[in-house]
Design an enzyme around this catalytic site. Structure first.
Site, PDB file in Angstrom:
ATOM      1  N   ILE A   1       5.617  -4.287  10.236  1.00  0.00           N
ATOM      2  CA  ILE A   1       5.731  -3.845   8.843  1.00  0.00           C
ATOM      3  C   ILE A   1       5.284  -2.389   8.841  1.00  0.00           C
ATOM      4  O   ILE A   1       4.094  -2.088   8.972  1.00  0.00           O
ATOM      5  CB  ILE A   1       4.890  -4.740   7.909  1.00  0.00           C
ATOM      6  CG1 ILE A   1       5.364  -6.202   8.044  1.00  0.00           C
ATOM      7  CG2 ILE A   1       5.025  -4.267   6.469  1.00  0.00           C
ATOM      8  CD1 ILE A   1       4.595  -7.209   7.205  1.00  0.00           C
TER       9      ILE A   1
ATOM     10  N   LYS B   1       0.169  -9.919   8.403  1.00  0.00           N
ATOM     11  CA  LYS B   1       0.332  -8.520   8.804  1.00  0.00           C
ATOM     12  C   LYS B   1      -1.032  -8.050   9.283  1.00  0.00           C
ATOM     13  O   LYS B   1      -1.964  -7.915   8.492  1.00  0.00           O
ATOM     14  CB  LYS B   1       0.821  -7.676   7.622  1.00  0.00           C
ATOM     15  CG  LYS B   1       0.891  -6.185   7.906  1.00  0.00           C
ATOM     16  CD  LYS B   1       1.289  -5.408   6.658  1.00  0.00           C
ATOM     17  CE  LYS B   1       1.284  -3.903   6.912  1.00  0.00           C
ATOM     18  NZ  LYS B   1       1.635  -3.127   5.688  1.00  0.00           N
TER      19      LYS B   1
ATOM     20  N   THR C   1       0.830  -1.210   0.000  1.00  0.00           N
ATOM     21  CA  THR C   1       0.000   0.000   0.000  1.00  0.00           C
ATOM     22  C   THR C   1       0.859   1.251   0.000  1.00  0.00           C
ATOM     23  O   THR C   1       0.619   2.188  -0.772  1.00  0.00           O
ATOM     24  CB  THR C   1      -0.909   0.002   1.242  1.00  0.00           C
ATOM     25  OG1 THR C   1      -1.640  -1.212   1.283  1.00  0.00           O
ATOM     26  CG2 THR C   1      -1.863   1.170   1.223  1.00  0.00           C
TER      27      THR C   1
ATOM     28  N   TYR D   1     -12.832  -4.203  -2.476  1.00  0.00           N
ATOM     29  CA  TYR D   1     -13.949  -3.760  -3.323  1.00  0.00           C
ATOM     30  C   TYR D   1     -15.008  -4.829  -3.554  1.00  0.00           C
ATOM     31  O   TYR D   1     -16.194  -4.551  -3.412  1.00  0.00           O
ATOM     32  CB  TYR D   1     -13.454  -3.239  -4.682  1.00  0.00           C
ATOM     33  CG  TYR D   1     -14.580  -2.655  -5.505  1.00  0.00           C
ATOM     34  CD1 TYR D   1     -15.138  -1.428  -5.152  1.00  0.00           C
ATOM     35  CD2 TYR D   1     -15.128  -3.333  -6.588  1.00  0.00           C
ATOM     36  CE1 TYR D   1     -16.197  -0.900  -5.867  1.00  0.00           C
ATOM     37  CE2 TYR D   1     -16.184  -2.820  -7.303  1.00  0.00           C
ATOM     38  CZ  TYR D   1     -16.711  -1.594  -6.939  1.00  0.00           C
ATOM     39  OH  TYR D   1     -17.760  -1.082  -7.632  1.00  0.00           O
TER      40      TYR D   1
ATOM     41  N   ARG E   1      -8.748   0.042   5.330  1.00  0.00           N
ATOM     42  CA  ARG E   1      -8.380   0.480   3.983  1.00  0.00           C
ATOM     43  C   ARG E   1      -9.163  -0.280   2.909  1.00  0.00           C
ATOM     44  O   ARG E   1      -9.478   0.268   1.864  1.00  0.00           O
ATOM     45  CB  ARG E   1      -6.890   0.244   3.795  1.00  0.00           C
ATOM     46  CG  ARG E   1      -6.313   0.822   2.534  1.00  0.00           C
ATOM     47  CD  ARG E   1      -5.251   1.836   2.862  1.00  0.00           C
ATOM     48  NE  ARG E   1      -4.908   2.616   1.702  1.00  0.00           N
ATOM     49  CZ  ARG E   1      -4.105   3.662   1.732  1.00  0.00           C
ATOM     50  NH1 ARG E   1      -3.573   4.061   2.865  1.00  0.00           N
ATOM     51  NH2 ARG E   1      -3.837   4.338   0.655  1.00  0.00           N
TER      52      ARG E   1
ATOM     53  N   TYR F   1      -2.414 -10.228   4.685  1.00  0.00           N
ATOM     54  CA  TYR F   1      -2.415  -8.817   5.084  1.00  0.00           C
ATOM     55  C   TYR F   1      -3.865  -8.387   5.287  1.00  0.00           C
ATOM     56  O   TYR F   1      -4.646  -8.348   4.338  1.00  0.00           O
ATOM     57  CB  TYR F   1      -1.730  -7.982   3.999  1.00  0.00           C
ATOM     58  CG  TYR F   1      -1.681  -6.486   4.236  1.00  0.00           C
ATOM     59  CD1 TYR F   1      -1.932  -5.914   5.482  1.00  0.00           C
ATOM     60  CD2 TYR F   1      -1.350  -5.629   3.194  1.00  0.00           C
ATOM     61  CE1 TYR F   1      -1.864  -4.554   5.682  1.00  0.00           C
ATOM     62  CE2 TYR F   1      -1.286  -4.261   3.376  1.00  0.00           C
ATOM     63  CZ  TYR F   1      -1.547  -3.719   4.612  1.00  0.00           C
ATOM     64  OH  TYR F   1      -1.492  -2.358   4.804  1.00  0.00           O
TER      65      TYR F   1
END
Length: 296
Positions: free
Chosen positions: A203, A161, A44, A107, A138, A133
């Site tokens: 991270i 993550k 990202t 999405y 987000r 992740y």
């Protein structure tokens, strides 16, 4: 198993938006010299959403060449299409990266069963260590601990993550994970505490601008040195906050530009940091000695 400070590296660009390879090399050298454990490229923070496939793979390839075996490289290869994620992971594996980092599909809002099948399919198709992740703030897609624990039994899936910032949830996840499955923080503000609970590293966005302190914080936390870890975390607290005043990586790229490490480039729909936040970011950098009086 990779452990410690893992920088979620920005992708530097010039004012036209072209990737600045010389700046990328400066950033890689900075991380190597600071004691960072690994570089996570094209996640990202690396603006994967605005790079085409050729650029995406070229950033990974060049980062690998610049690192030259001195530091591990993890490639971001997640996508909201299972087939695309599989192809990206396969191509990154061919470049020799240490592991791949795959964000939850965004999405299209898969079910938990859909998430399980997505990650299992990629893991079964590509023989490389894969790190899940989860960043629901987000992606609008939250992978539950139960799904993560199902996936932890799939060969090749070696960690996650966790960017939820929820320490109680993180504690439960760590307690339920099988031996050898690593939980990494993906939230700088809570990373120290999650590592003190048993996470294997962070991270980090903050590691772009202060890699030495972040590496020291991670070492202290992983060694169980609670006092040192919390003291370093307190030092970094304001920097952690200002780097999220606007959507990541807007503030961190602006900070690196002020430090003279990269140019001003960032691709639409992201825009340069709003002027109302400049002074606050500049002060956080100055207070940590990352910006001199004549810089910025």
């Amino acid at each position: 198993m990779i452990s410690g400070s893992i920088v979620a590296l920005v992708t530097p660009m010039d004012a036209s938006g072209a990737i600045d390879w010389a700046a990328l090399e400066r950033l890689v050298e900075l991380q190597v010299s600071a004691g960072t454990a690994a570089i996570a490229a094209v996640g990202t923070t690396g603006e994967s959403a605005t790079l085409d496939v050729d650029e995406h793979l070229e950033v990974i390839r060049r980062t690998m060449a610049m690192a030259a075996g001195r530091i591990a490289v993890i490639a971001g290869t997640g996508a909201n299409s299972t087939r695309e994620a599989m192809e990206l992971t396969q191509m990154a594996s061919g470049l020799g990266v240490a592991a791949c980092l795959l964000v939850t599909p965004y999405y299209n809002k898969p079910t938990q069963e859909g998430l399980y099948r997505h990650f299992r399919t990629v893991a079964e198709a590509v023989d490389i260590p894969q790190i899940l992740y989860n960043v629901p703030g987000r992606t609008a897609c939250d992978m539950t601990n139960d799904t993560v624990l199902r996936l932890a039994a799939v060969p090749g899936i070696v960690g996650i993550k966790d960017a939820t910032g929820n320490l109680e949830r993180g504690r439960e996840l760590i307690a339920g994970c099988p031996q050898g499955f690593a939980v990494y923080s993906g939230d700088d503000a809570t990373a120290a505490e999650l590592m003190l609970l048993g996470a294997r590293g962070n991270i980090s966005v903050t590691a772009n601008v202060d890699p030495q302190r972040m590496a020291a914080l991670c070492r202290a936390a992983l060694q169980g040195d609670t006092a040192s870890a919390r003291a370093l975390d307190a030092d970094l607290a304001e920097l952690n906050r200002v780097l999220f005043l606007e959507a990541n990586p807007i503030p961190v790229k602006w900070a690196l530009q002020q430090m003279g490490l990269i140019g001003s480039g960032i691709r639409l729909p992201l825009t340069p940091l709003s002027e109302i936040y400049h002074q606050r970011v500049r002060k956080a950098l100055t207070d940590l000695g990352l910006l001199g009086p004549d810089q910025g």
